[in-house]
Design an enzyme around this catalytic site. Sequence first.
Site, PDB file in Angstrom:
ATOM      1  N   ALA A  61       0.828  -1.199   0.000  1.00  0.00           N
ATOM      2  CA  ALA A  61       0.000   0.000   0.000  1.00  0.00           C
ATOM      3  C   ALA A  61       0.866   1.254   0.000  1.00  0.00           C
ATOM      4  O   ALA A  61       2.066   1.212   0.282  1.00  0.00           O
ATOM      5  CB  ALA A  61      -0.914   0.000   1.219  1.00  0.00           C
ATOM      6  N   GLU A 109      -1.168  -9.846  -1.217  1.00  0.00           N
ATOM      7  CA  GLU A 109      -2.606 -10.106  -1.189  1.00  0.00           C
ATOM      8  C   GLU A 109      -3.199 -10.138  -2.595  1.00  0.00           C
ATOM      9  O   GLU A 109      -4.113 -10.921  -2.874  1.00  0.00           O
ATOM     10  CB  GLU A 109      -3.300  -9.045  -0.339  1.00  0.00           C
ATOM     11  CG  GLU A 109      -2.988  -9.197   1.155  1.00  0.00           C
ATOM     12  CD  GLU A 109      -3.478  -8.036   1.983  1.00  0.00           C
ATOM     13  OE1 GLU A 109      -4.318  -8.259   2.877  1.00  0.00           O
ATOM     14  OE2 GLU A 109      -3.017  -6.899   1.739  1.00  0.00           O
ATOM     15  N   GLU A 129       2.568  -5.945   7.479  1.00  0.00           N
ATOM     16  CA  GLU A 129       1.708  -4.959   8.137  1.00  0.00           C
ATOM     17  C   GLU A 129       1.931  -4.892   9.641  1.00  0.00           C
ATOM     18  O   GLU A 129       1.768  -3.829  10.255  1.00  0.00           O
ATOM     19  CB  GLU A 129       0.237  -5.271   7.839  1.00  0.00           C
ATOM     20  CG  GLU A 129      -0.187  -5.022   6.402  1.00  0.00           C
ATOM     21  CD  GLU A 129       0.063  -6.209   5.482  1.00  0.00           C
ATOM     22  OE1 GLU A 129      -0.380  -6.167   4.323  1.00  0.00           O
ATOM     23  OE2 GLU A 129       0.718  -7.195   5.924  1.00  0.00           O
TER      24      GLU A 129
END
Length: 255
Positions: A61, A109, A129
């Site tokens: 991200a 993912e 994460e």
Amino acid sequence: MTVTLEVSDNVGTIRLDRPPMNALDVAVQDRLRELAEEAGRRDDVRAVILYGGEKVFAAGADIKEMQVMDHAAMVVRSRALQDSFTAVARIPKPVVAAVTGYALGGGCELALCADFRIAADNAKFGQPEILLGLIPGAGGTQRLSRLVGPSRAKDLIFTGRQVKAEEALAIGLVDRVVPAAEVYEQAHAWAARLARGPATALRAAKECVDAGLETDIDTGLTIERNWFAGLFATEDRERGMRSFVEEGPGKAEFV
């Protein structure tokens, strides 16, 4: 465009193109959903490749973008984030991820949303994460555990460590490891082979496996039985059986 869909020989390539690391910001996430839905609708797309280019698949991200979001903002955004990846996972056609370089966080993912994963020998996977005080939020806690088992998934999620291609292959995170220069070529060969197959039967097989994993065995068998019987109404079934009887196995040409 940060994400594109290119179609050749009935194979659609969904290409991430946000240098240098293909960070998955909001715009990329939304575009992924749009193109996944388009690939699912288009008759000229019979199989799909997920690809980030020769150097990197996706390093996760956009942390700078996420850093300014508060709880209220993420409550809203987290659903759209998951929906984008779910749209990829639900493309009703065979999907292969061609992974080079890093596939971390959201990149890992995204690869998990494919039906098959071909990795470069220099690829690295991970769900880091936890190192940010977070957990995977785009399906990682669910799809990773279903793919490699809960214990191995917890190891990767709890530690945030990176996994090299060889270990990824050993634990079932990827299906094939090849030289980096051959990743897209081999992914295209896999996709092109299935693009010549019976589209409705392939869709049925994918739905039976995926839906069956989410339910009990009796419900899964019902899903399989209904699709199996339904395929007897298709032209591809007629062609396939006629070809088998007249010419032998593996020679049918499907429409």
